[in-house]
Design a protein around this motif. Structure first.
Motif, mmCIF file in Angstrom:
data_model
loop_
_atom_site.group_PDB
_atom_site.id
_atom_site.type_symbol
_atom_site.label_atom_id
_atom_site.label_comp_id
_atom_site.label_asym_id
_atom_site.label_seq_id
_atom_site.Cartn_x
_atom_site.Cartn_y
_atom_site.Cartn_z
ATOM 1 N N ARG A 231 36.807 -31.630 4.713
ATOM 2 C CA ARG A 231 36.691 -30.357 3.589
ATOM 3 C C ARG A 231 35.899 -30.874 2.659
ATOM 4 N N GLY A 232 35.029 -29.997 2.180
ATOM 5 C CA GLY A 232 33.983 -30.157 1.037
ATOM 6 C C GLY A 232 33.571 -31.543 0.636
ATOM 7 N N ASN A 233 32.028 -31.352 2.404
ATOM 8 C CA ASN A 233 32.052 -32.875 2.231
ATOM 9 C C ASN A 233 30.612 -32.993 2.043
ATOM 10 N N TYR A 234 30.063 -32.209 0.989
ATOM 11 C CA TYR A 234 28.846 -31.473 0.336
ATOM 12 C C TYR A 234 28.674 -30.850 -0.986
ATOM 13 N N ARG A 235 28.348 -31.773 -1.949
ATOM 14 C CA ARG A 235 27.713 -31.722 -3.034
ATOM 15 C C ARG A 235 26.622 -30.746 -3.551
ATOM 16 N N LEU A 236 26.913 -29.377 -4.226
ATOM 17 C CA LEU A 236 26.022 -28.378 -4.003
ATOM 18 C C LEU A 236 24.996 -28.721 -5.562
ATOM 19 N N PRO A 237 23.572 -28.780 -5.368
ATOM 20 C CA PRO A 237 23.295 -29.548 -6.534
ATOM 21 C C PRO A 237 23.457 -28.967 -8.499
ATOM 22 N N PRO A 238 23.478 -28.589 -9.128
ATOM 23 C CA PRO A 238 23.576 -28.227 -10.243
ATOM 24 C C PRO A 238 23.457 -26.506 -10.370
ATOM 25 N N THR A 239 23.750 -26.205 -11.624
ATOM 26 C CA THR A 239 22.928 -24.636 -11.627
ATOM 27 C C THR A 239 22.703 -24.746 -13.609
ATOM 28 N N HIS A 240 21.255 -24.438 -13.773
ATOM 29 C CA HIS A 240 21.533 -24.315 -14.759
ATOM 30 C C HIS A 240 20.813 -23.567 -15.271
ATOM 31 N N THR A 241 21.300 -22.256 -16.274
ATOM 32 C CA THR A 241 20.219 -20.529 -16.763
ATOM 33 C C THR A 241 20.915 -20.559 -18.208
ATOM 34 N N LEU A 242 19.788 -19.966 -18.872
ATOM 35 C CA LEU A 242 19.236 -19.960 -19.833
ATOM 36 C C LEU A 242 19.611 -17.980 -20.200
ATOM 37 N N ASN A 243 20.190 -17.511 -20.873
ATOM 38 C CA ASN A 243 20.202 -15.581 -21.046
ATOM 39 C C ASN A 243 19.887 -15.653 -22.496
ATOM 40 N N LEU A 244 19.222 -14.846 -22.391
ATOM 41 C CA LEU A 244 18.864 -14.373 -23.835
ATOM 42 C C LEU A 244 18.734 -12.708 -24.009
ATOM 43 N N GLY A 245 19.119 -12.229 -25.317
ATOM 44 C CA GLY A 245 19.004 -10.976 -25.209
ATOM 45 C C GLY A 245 18.800 -10.551 -26.871
ATOM 46 N N VAL A 246 18.589 -9.491 -26.793
ATOM 47 C CA VAL A 246 18.212 -9.442 -28.341
ATOM 48 C C VAL A 246 18.624 -7.703 -28.769
ATOM 49 N N ASN A 247 19.245 -6.696 -30.075
ATOM 50 C CA ASN A 247 19.848 -6.046 -29.930
ATOM 51 C C ASN A 247 18.940 -5.303 -30.903
ATOM 52 N N PHE A 248 18.472 -4.255 -31.358
ATOM 53 C CA PHE A 248 17.495 -3.832 -32.717
ATOM 54 C C PHE A 248 18.529 -2.324 -33.208
ATOM 55 N N HIS A 249 19.047 -2.582 -33.595
ATOM 56 C CA HIS A 249 20.201 -1.405 -34.247
ATOM 57 C C HIS A 249 19.112 0.021 -34.636
ATOM 58 N N LYS A 250 19.819 1.065 -35.177
ATOM 59 C CA LYS A 250 19.097 1.415 -35.968
ATOM 60 C C LYS A 250 20.285 2.548 -36.129
ATOM 61 N N LYS A 251 19.962 2.395 -37.923
ATOM 62 C CA LYS A 251 21.248 3.817 -38.088
ATOM 63 C C LYS A 251 20.925 5.365 -38.067
ATOM 64 N N LYS A 252 21.430 5.939 -38.016
ATOM 65 C CA LYS A 252 20.944 7.618 -37.502
ATOM 66 C C LYS A 252 21.936 8.312 -38.228
ATOM 67 N N ARG A 253 21.440 9.509 -38.452
ATOM 68 C CA ARG A 253 21.802 10.796 -38.802
ATOM 69 C C ARG A 253 23.854 10.468 -39.085
ATOM 70 N N HIS A 254 23.848 10.959 -37.294
ATOM 71 C CA HIS A 254 25.584 10.242 -36.821
ATOM 72 C C HIS A 254 25.354 9.378 -35.785
ATOM 73 N N GLY A 255 25.677 8.333 -36.507
ATOM 74 C CA GLY A 255 26.414 6.912 -36.324
ATOM 75 C C GLY A 255 24.813 5.915 -36.281
ATOM 76 N N GLU A 256 24.510 5.735 -34.494
ATOM 77 C CA GLU A 256 23.658 4.492 -34.859
ATOM 78 C C GLU A 256 23.269 4.559 -33.274
#
Lengths: 810, 353
Positions: free
Chosen positions: A726-751
């Motif tokens: 059992r467990g006789n095969y090792r899977l290849p590696p995994t690598h992942t890059l994630n990026l995110g950007v948030n644009f905030h803007k104040k409004k009269r009521h909130g954001e």
């Protein structure tokens, strides 16, 4: 007699020492929202250089208590992301001071870190907090922020299949995590086959992960405690949030019902089924799928010392398949259609899979004087999974009607009623004693199925059969636990947290007692460097039986029985920690964990119900996990984040004849190396960006390595797949890059916030799933066998995926 | 800004229009290995040994291997290939290879070495013949009608057996229950003219030890079976246990069966013997048989992999021996009534069919 007198005198002296102390207590809250702040610090600014540090930390309800000598004393209250509040107090008697801290734009570390439950300066090893700010800014798959996925970036914590919210902590299985939603353990914590967790991000106030030492108040799971606390609600103003994402919509509302006294907080999330259905149709699947979550909370403050909190969570996944096929024709005209045809036939298939949690809790906080705080909880927890399949085949041929109908139902569920009382007792600043009792009434229904079939020709019934099948039937369990722990400091450098958790479980007439000692200690060796060590014994009374890597509704929660013993784990941790200043922290921690009575399906067994019970399909064995974790974190400033590295090994062994011929084999998620990098940067009030990169070496899977022949007792021969181990095969590696950007803007009521996320930015073809088959490849020119064997096909289901969400806060 | 964002998203979607990216990894376990299999029975002198060659995704029969068996270090006995040609349907001939026959007598406690070599490959196994269980006693039978349990939904006639098994104390034991039926054609003068032997089949679903949990039709559909009727002494260690089973030989047999009854003449008699056996298995054999059943019930990705017991050195496969305790029931001769009696044959409205 002399000894008795000595003891009495010591007690009297101790009591006298307490008597000279004045206790300051109260709640620490956010000045704008009134939300209680968990883990906020209170410190006595002792003018004497080198004097022992005297401080306290607010508990899970924002309540603190600090004993100080009488007289004029300067006290500072602080919390990460809030401005410090300092007052000079003239103490002559016990005093209640509720403090409201102002949020501060300059994110800096709180002054007081003593007695925190998690982090560098806590006594506990392997205890980490994921701040709400990190949850909000981390880039997310499909733009869906997820509490459990955020935890996967911490060292020692691994995810399951790519994109899933499964949690595997220090070599433990997914069921070995005690996931608490406001103190109530949850069973099913995933939506959409594990892609999302059930926690609505807006409802979450704080998440704390324990993976090394476990305070004695926690019990019932082997590998981790994930303590999720939700918002109580703003007691001053109404606020809310509406968020539209690519997959789901979310709404959150909170505010005062009675200003300053009674608050509400409610949030909901629902999957866009209108988006999902066309995707399924595109793949010719006549199905629909959706999920939703609802969170609600009402908190009422009776007085400074009494609060009542009622909360409810309800979440559901539903997968529906509806297939219809009608046709009719005449014998001499196949194009003829209609109910008057020679042959009229209708086939209907309906499949409905429905699963989810419902949790309700009533909590009462009460302060007995200024030193004793009590929380009493009564909770109901319901988890169920129902499958309903109906098939109808109707045929009318030359006036004769035949009908065949089949109904299959399959149910599995748990009902828990939980009553607990927790006490925080702070007799002197040096000691914080926590003790309590809990009783859980478990009602398990592991597998129940009904199969019925009816066949009629005209008015005559040819067959009318109903079979009820149940595996294990209903199982009742009584779980009682008692605990006591004392977090105490000796001087400025030494702190300990010894504790004892006594567990008792009764089921099927059998009693299981489980004393679980816990210990953790911290030594400050100066220069911001400290050393910690811990030992914890844990017991587990419920298990999750799962056959696949992904979270399926058929995964079965089962209790211990008269034959299945509780799982136990003994974990030792040792680490060194460095507070490098300017918000930088570094830790290096090692652990060794030995697990006993862990469960796995035996070779060749499957989750599907059969006439054998689930107990016959599982084996009890042992496991071991050890590793080392490096964690470098930047907590303050405009740029925050962390780098985590884990070196780990985890394997299992079961009795001969059950799994892998009784030999050790690697755990499915035995990943040797795991690197996580999380960076958030705030440019200004309008833009912030975040990135996360994860690399891990592959886990293991089991492959057929060749074909061979088996012969049974009757000399019947058969070609079969040969599996070396059992467990006789090792899977290849995994690598992942994630990026995110948030644009905030104040409004009269909130954001308003626009979030754009890119998942798997450099489009790495990760082995999200693997598929195995025997295959032969021929040379196209000569048609001779080029190669043969087992072909493992690596499938990437999550390539570069952009997503966005729009959030409007008010 | 909004338009800008939408443009970025549209471009990103366009570049990520691929569905699944697939990579193939070939496991290359193509080294040829001999597969040696044998299930030796202590109560028989003729044993069958099977040799195959496994390579990658193939496991082919080896018909020219050298097979030897040695008992307690004695002289090696060579295996004789059992290959023959049989005429099949439509005049076609079919070549059969039934392994290698080895004729040796075995006793409980014997050490047996089985070896096979072929070209440059060799494989061997060393086993010990297990001790028999205590004497089977109190075999009791009765004819019963099983209501609405037949394959066609009708009542059928069956014979019920109560078989007491005495466990050997002081060790963990594994058993297998089986029976064999032998029919005799007897002339009016009492002469035995012919005989035919079949491996009988038990319906053991009502016995708690053989089927610990409640059985069901769906359970059978899903393959939750105990087709080899194996059990352990866990519930009666050192004591005795009475198995309750029924025979279920109500189906048609093969062409030999039909030919045997076709030879009957008016006035002939028939009689039958039933041999009930309880074999002592090794632990590995018990696990091996369970693995065969599990592999037969494989539901794909929902099922854990099956890993067979192995005890062959230099190759693959499993060699074992089993030792029975037996009890023979002799049924007295009955006149032949024109149709095969099929003791437990379907019986509806006083008519055989």
């Amino acid at each position: 007699m002399k000894r008795v007198l000595c003891v009495l005198m010591m007690i009297a002296a101790w009591a006298a020492a307490f008597a000279q102390k004045i206790t300051v207590s109260g709640y620490i809250t956010d000045a704008k929202s009134g939300e209680s702040l968990i883990g906020a610090g209170v410190i006595y600014n002792n003018p004497v250089q080198g004097a022992p540090l005297v401080g306290a930390v607010s508990n899970n309800y924002g309540y603190y208590t600090l004993s100080l000598p009488a007289g004029e004393r300067s006290v500072t209250w602080s919390f990460l992301g809030y401005a410090d509040h300092t007052e000079t107090l003239f103490l002559s008697r016990d005093t209640v001071i509720n403090v409201h801290l102002e949020p501060s734009a300059s994110i800096k570390e709180a002054v007081v870190t003593a007695r925190k439950e998690a982090g560098l300066n806590s006594t506990n090893t392997g205890a980490l907090e994921v701040p709400q700010s990190v949850l909000e800014t981390m880039p997310a798959l499909f733009g869906e922020k997820d509490v459990l996925k955020s935890l996967q970036f911490l060292p020692g914590v691994q995810g399951g299949s790519t994109g899933s919210s499964g949690i595997y902590v220090r070599g433990g299985g997914p069921d070995e995590n005690l996931i608490l939603l406001d103190d109530i353990p949850l069973y099913g914590v995933n939506h959409m086959f594990g892609i999302f967790s059930v926690f609505t991000p807006e409802a979450v106030k704080k998440v704390t992960l324990f993976k090394g030492s476990f305070p004695a108040r926690y019990g019932g799971r082997l590998s981790s405690v994930i303590d999720v606390r939700t918002n109580d609600g703003n007691d001053q103003e109404f606020h809310g949030l509406v968020s539209v994402g690519m997959l789901s919509d979310r709404v959150h509302l909170e505010g005062p019902i009675v200003k300053g006294t009674t608050t509400f907080s409610m949030s909901g999330r629902v999957l866009h089924s209108f988006l999902f259905t066309p995707i399924l149709r595109y793949f010719d699947v006549p199905a629909n799928y959706y999920f939703y979550d609802l969170n609600g909370k009402i908190a009422h403050k009776f007085s400074n010392g009494d609060r009542l909190i009622a909360s409810v969570y309800h979440g559901r996944d539903r997968f529906l398949v509806k297939y219809e096929d009608d046709y009719s024709y005449n014998y001499d005209d196949y194009t003829h259609r209609g109910s008057d045809s020679d042959v009229v036939r209708r086939e209907n298939t309906n499949i409905n899979v429905d699963w989810g949690n419902t949790v309700g809790a009533l909590r009462w906080n009460h302060a007995f004087g200024s030193k004793l705080f009590a929380n009493t909880t009564l909770a109901y927890n319901h988890y169920e999974m129902d499958v309903d399949l109906t098939y109808l085949d109707y045929c009318k041929e030359r006036g004769i009607e035949t009908q065949q109908k089949m109904d299959v139902t399959y149910d599995s569920g748990i009902n828990d009623i939980d009553f607990k009382m927790d006490f925080d007792y702070n007799p002197v600043p040096e000691h914080l004693v926590k003790f309590g009792v809990e009783y859980i009434h478990h009602d398990f229904r592991p597998q129940t199925a009904t199969f019925s079939e009816k066949e009629t020709v005209g008015k005559e019934t040819l067959m009318d059969t109903t079979m009820n099948m149940s595996s294990g039937n209903k199982l009742i369990g009584h779980e009682v636990s008692l605990y006591i722990e004392d977090d105490f400091v000796i001087g400025q450098r030494l702190s300990f947290n010894p504790g004892l958790h006594l567990g008792y479980f009764r089921t099927q007439g059998k009693n299981y007692f489980s004393p679980q000692p816990r210990f953790s200690g911290r030594l400050d060796i100066g220069g911001g460097v400290s050393v910690k060590a811990s030992y914890a014994r844990m017991s587990q009374y419920v298990h999750l039986l799962a056959s696949t890597d992904i979270s399926l509704p058929t995964d079965l929660w089962v209790p211990i029985t008269k034959d299945i013993k509780p799982e136990t784990a003994d974990q030792f941790s040792l680490g060194t920690y460095w507070d490098a200043g300017h918000g930088w922290e570094l830790s290096l921690e090692g652990y060794y964990k030995k697990m006993n009575n862990i469960l796995e399906y035996k070779d060749g067994m499957s989750v599907l119900i059969t006439s054998s019970g689930w107990e016959d399909k599982v084996a009890m064995g042992e496991g071991r996990a050890y590793g080392m974790e490096l964690f470098i974190q930047k907590k303050t400033g405009n740029t925050t984040g962390w780098l985590g590295y884990t070196l780990a090994k985890s394997d299992r062994r079961f009795p001969d004849g059950s799994i892998n011929r009784g030999e050790w084999f690697p755990f499915k998620y035995d990943r040797r190396h795991d690197i996580s990098l999380v960076v958030n940067h705030r440019f200004n009030d309008c833009i912030d960006i975040s990135g996360s990169w994860k690399f891990f070496t592959g886990g293991v899977t089991t492959l057929t390595t060749r074909e061979f022949t088996v012969v049974d007792v009757n000399d019947n021969r058969r070609e079969e797949d040969y599996v070396s181990s059992r467990g006789n095969y090792r899977l290849p590696p995994t690598h992942t890059l994630n990026l995110g950007v948030n644009f905030h803007k104040k409004k009269r009521h909130g954001e308003r916030v626009w979030n754009i996320s890119l998942y798997n930015v450099y489009n790495n073809m990760n082995p999200d799933f693997v598929y195995k088959e025997r295959a032969t490849e021929y040379d196209p020119g000569t048609y001779t066998v080029k190669r043969e064997g087992v072909r493992v096909t690596k499938i990437t289901v999550l390539p570069l995926l952009p997503s966005f969400s729009y959030t409007r806060k008010f | 800004m909004r338009r800008y964002i939408m443009m970025i998203l549209a471009a990103a979607f366009a570049t990520v229009s691929c569905e699944n990216i697939v990579e193939e990894i070939w496991s290359s376990d193509n080294e040829a290995m001999l597969v040696l299999n044998a299930q030796l029975r202590q109560d028989e002198t003729s044993h069958r040994i099977f040799v195959n060659c496994s390579s990658g995704s193939r496991s082919e029969t080896v018909e020219d291997a050298e097979v030897t068996v040695s008992v307690n270090g004695g002289a090696s006995v060579k295996g004789v290939p059992l290959a023959y040609t049989r005429e099949g349907f439509g005049g076609y001939t079919l070549d059969y290879f039934d392994g290698y026959e080895v004729k040796v007598a075995l006793s409980p406690g014997d050490k047996v070495d089985v070896k096979a070599s072929w070209r440059s490959l060799s494989a061997s196994a060393s086993i010990e013949v297990p001790e028999a269980c205590g004497v089977i006693s109190a075999v009791d039978t009765a004819m019963i009608f099983v209501p609405a349990g037949g394959e066609d939904g009708h009542d059928y006639r069956s014979r019920q057996y109560s078989i007491a098994v005495q466990d050997r104390s002081g060790e963990k034991n594994y058993y297998m229950l089986s029976f064999q039926e032998t029919f005799y054609r007897i002339s009016p003068t009492g002469e035995k003219l012919a005989q035919m032997t079949n491996e009988g089949a038990f319906d053991s679903s009502a016995d708690h030890l053989l089927h610990p949990m409640e059985t069901s039709m769906l359970g059978d559909i899903l393959g939750d079976d105990n087709r080899y009727n194996i059990f352990t002494d866990e519930m009666f260690a050192g004591a005795s246990y009475t198995l309750k089973v029924m025979d279920s030989t109500y189906g048609f047999y093969d062409e030999n069966w039909v030919m045997f009854w076709d030879d009957f003449q008016e006035g002939d008699y028939y009689s039958m013997d039933r041999v009930i056996r309880v074999y002592t298995l090794t632990f590995d054999e018990y696990v091996y048989l369970k693995s065969i059943v599990a592999a037969n019930n494989d539901l794909g990705f929902m099922t854990e992999p099956v890993i067979y017991a192995e005890n062959v050195t230099g190759g693959l496969g499993f060699v074992t021996a089993m030792t029975p305790s037996s009890y023979t029931i002799k049924f007295s001769a009955e006149p032949y009534e024109g149709v095969p009696p099929y003791t437990a044959y379907r019986y509806v409205d006083n008519l055989y069919y």
